[in-house]
Design a protein around this motif. Structure first.
Motif, short mmCIF file in Angstrom:
data_model
loop_
_atom_site.label_atom_id
_atom_site.label_comp_id
_atom_site.label_asym_id
_atom_site.label_seq_id
_atom_site.Cartn_x
_atom_site.Cartn_y
_atom_site.Cartn_z
N SER A 81 0.85 -1.19 0.00
CA SER A 81 0.00 0.00 0.00
C SER A 81 0.89 1.24 0.00
O SER A 81 1.99 1.22 0.54
CB SER A 81 -0.90 -0.04 1.25
OG SER A 81 -1.33 1.22 1.62
N MET A 82 0.42 2.30 -0.63
CA MET A 82 1.16 3.58 -0.57
C MET A 82 0.16 4.73 -0.67
O MET A 82 -0.72 4.74 -1.52
CB MET A 82 2.19 3.68 -1.70
CG MET A 82 3.09 4.92 -1.57
SD MET A 82 4.53 4.91 -2.68
CE MET A 82 3.78 5.43 -4.23
N ALA A 83 0.31 5.67 0.24
CA ALA A 83 -0.50 6.89 0.22
C ALA A 83 0.44 8.07 0.17
O ALA A 83 1.63 7.96 0.52
CB ALA A 83 -1.39 6.97 1.46
N MET A 84 -0.06 9.19 -0.29
CA MET A 84 0.78 10.40 -0.30
C MET A 84 0.04 11.54 0.37
O MET A 84 -1.19 11.62 0.36
CB MET A 84 1.17 10.77 -1.72
CG MET A 84 0.05 11.03 -2.67
SD MET A 84 0.64 11.66 -4.28
CE MET A 84 0.94 13.38 -3.88
N THR A 85 0.83 12.40 0.97
CA THR A 85 0.26 13.60 1.60
C THR A 85 1.10 14.79 1.20
O THR A 85 2.34 14.73 1.20
CB THR A 85 0.19 13.44 3.13
OG1 THR A 85 -0.46 14.55 3.70
CG2 THR A 85 1.55 13.28 3.76
N ILE A 86 0.43 15.85 0.81
CA ILE A 86 1.10 17.09 0.42
C ILE A 86 0.88 18.09 1.54
O ILE A 86 -0.26 18.43 1.87
CB ILE A 86 0.53 17.64 -0.90
CG1 ILE A 86 0.58 16.58 -2.00
CG2 ILE A 86 1.30 18.90 -1.33
CD1 ILE A 86 -0.29 16.91 -3.20
N ASN A 87 1.95 18.54 2.14
CA ASN A 87 1.87 19.55 3.19
C ASN A 87 2.29 20.89 2.64
O ASN A 87 3.36 21.02 2.04
CB ASN A 87 2.77 19.16 4.38
CG ASN A 87 2.19 18.04 5.20
OD1 ASN A 87 1.04 18.09 5.61
ND2 ASN A 87 2.98 17.00 5.44
#
Length: 341
Positions: free
Chosen positions: A191-197
């Motif tokens: 699984s892989m998720a991304m978050t942009i801060n």
């Protein structure tokens, strides 16, 4: 969504009271010198007769810091720059466009400010955030935003390359730990998720934080920074500033890698600070096990002299508990320690 900092709120005013952290949690002195001890590892050396030395550097960095940076990693500079550009564009869109991206907990995707607990948290973080799953790509890409128009194509291509990079690094780590080839493949990294801060310029950076001190609950994190510094790592009771090196990815060990290595590798606490002059936008890719995957210390690292430090558990149970305890390192890890005789 009307509370998004990127909508220009508090642009010229003082820092609102509900963004001011208690004195013991404030960053205070922001002029922490860069620490050259956080290793920068040239991954091209692993392909050129120096694989053993590269593996040694990675394991040493993961043992001592839980962090390192990689250069010559195989992801094209053009793709990195395109990704940096399009994610910044996301937060520059009109309020109306951003309204379409409102966070949906069922999809685990969308945009919000501070955290998903905005309504109940005592102090807000100085950041806007956009996140979504990104692997397997074909399962999630159709749910991504239509605007910016190049977002799907660009971020999709970057996600694919980052997942390949993660597999290479995990392969080097498994070899360095003496585990079988592919130990961290399949469900363990399925699984892989991304978050942009996005951290806009802040009126009083010494009083607030972009992200509070925490360690990551996943397997491994790959961070694409821009040219503005703000990442700090906690080591030996002190904060270390991580330099924003052009064309590098920052790699950090997640809790699952610490657990599967039976405590040999460390998942270091880190935070993000803000500044008064420039916005900072980063993209973090969180490679994680599938929800039902059983996590436990690797059998190859356990013997009579090295008993298991942690018990077996489903990743979903760990992940849910981590967020229920707001990422409190001591509480979370203690709950998953093995019972001692």
């Amino acid at each position: 969504m009307e509370k998004l900092l990127s909508n220009g709120l508090f642009k010229n005013g003082s820092l609102p009271e509900d963004y001011i952290f208690p004195p013991e949690s404030r960053p205070g002195n922001l002029k922490i010198p860069f620490n050259s001890n956080i290793p920068v590892i040239d991954l091209s050396e692993a392909q050129n007769d120096d694989r053993t030395n590269t593996i040694h550097k990675i394991i040493k960095a993961a043992e001592e810091f839980g962090f390192f940076q990689v250069i010559n990693h195989g992801v094209s500079l053009n793709l990195m720059n395109e990704t940096r550009s399009v994610v910044k564009e996301l937060f520059e869109m009109s309020t109306e466009e951003k309204q379409k991206l409102f966070y949906d907990p069922l999809k685990k995707a969308g945009m919000f400010t501070s955290s998903i607990n905005y309504a109940t948290e005592k102090v807000h973080l100085w950041r806007d955030n956009f996140r979504h799953p990104c692997y397997p790509l074909e399962q999630w890409q159709h749910l991504w935003p239509e605007n910016p128009t190049r977002y799907k194509e660009c971020v999709g291509a970057c996600s694919v390359e980052v997942k390949k990079l993660a597999s290479r690094i995990l392969s080097l780590i498994s070899e360095g730990l003496g585990l079988k080839c592919g130990y961290f493949e399949n469900d363990v990294s399925g699984s892989m998720a991304m978050t942009i801060n996005h951290y806009p310029p802040c009126p009083e950076p010494s009083l607030t934080l972009g992200i509070t001190k925490h360690a990551d609950p996943n397997l491994i994190t790959i961070l694409l920074q821009d040219d503005v510094c703000g990442l700090q790592v906690f080591k030996d009771g002190n904060w270390i500033a991580v330099e924003a090196i052009p064309n590098a990815f920052v790699i950090n060990v997640g809790y699952q890698l610490q657990i599967m290595s039976n405590g040999k590798l460390i998942s270091a606490e880190h935070r993000a600070v803000t500044n008064s002059s420039a916005a900072r936008t980063t993209v973090a890719f969180f490679v994680a096990p599938k929800e039902e995957c059983i996590i436990e210390p690797a059998q190859g690292l356990i013997d009579e002299h090295n008993p298991p430090i942690f018990k077996s558990f489903k990743y979903k149970d760990f992940f849910d508990y981590y967020f229920a305890k707001y990422g409190d390192t001591d509480v979370v890890l203690k709950s998953f320690e093995a019972q001692r005789n």
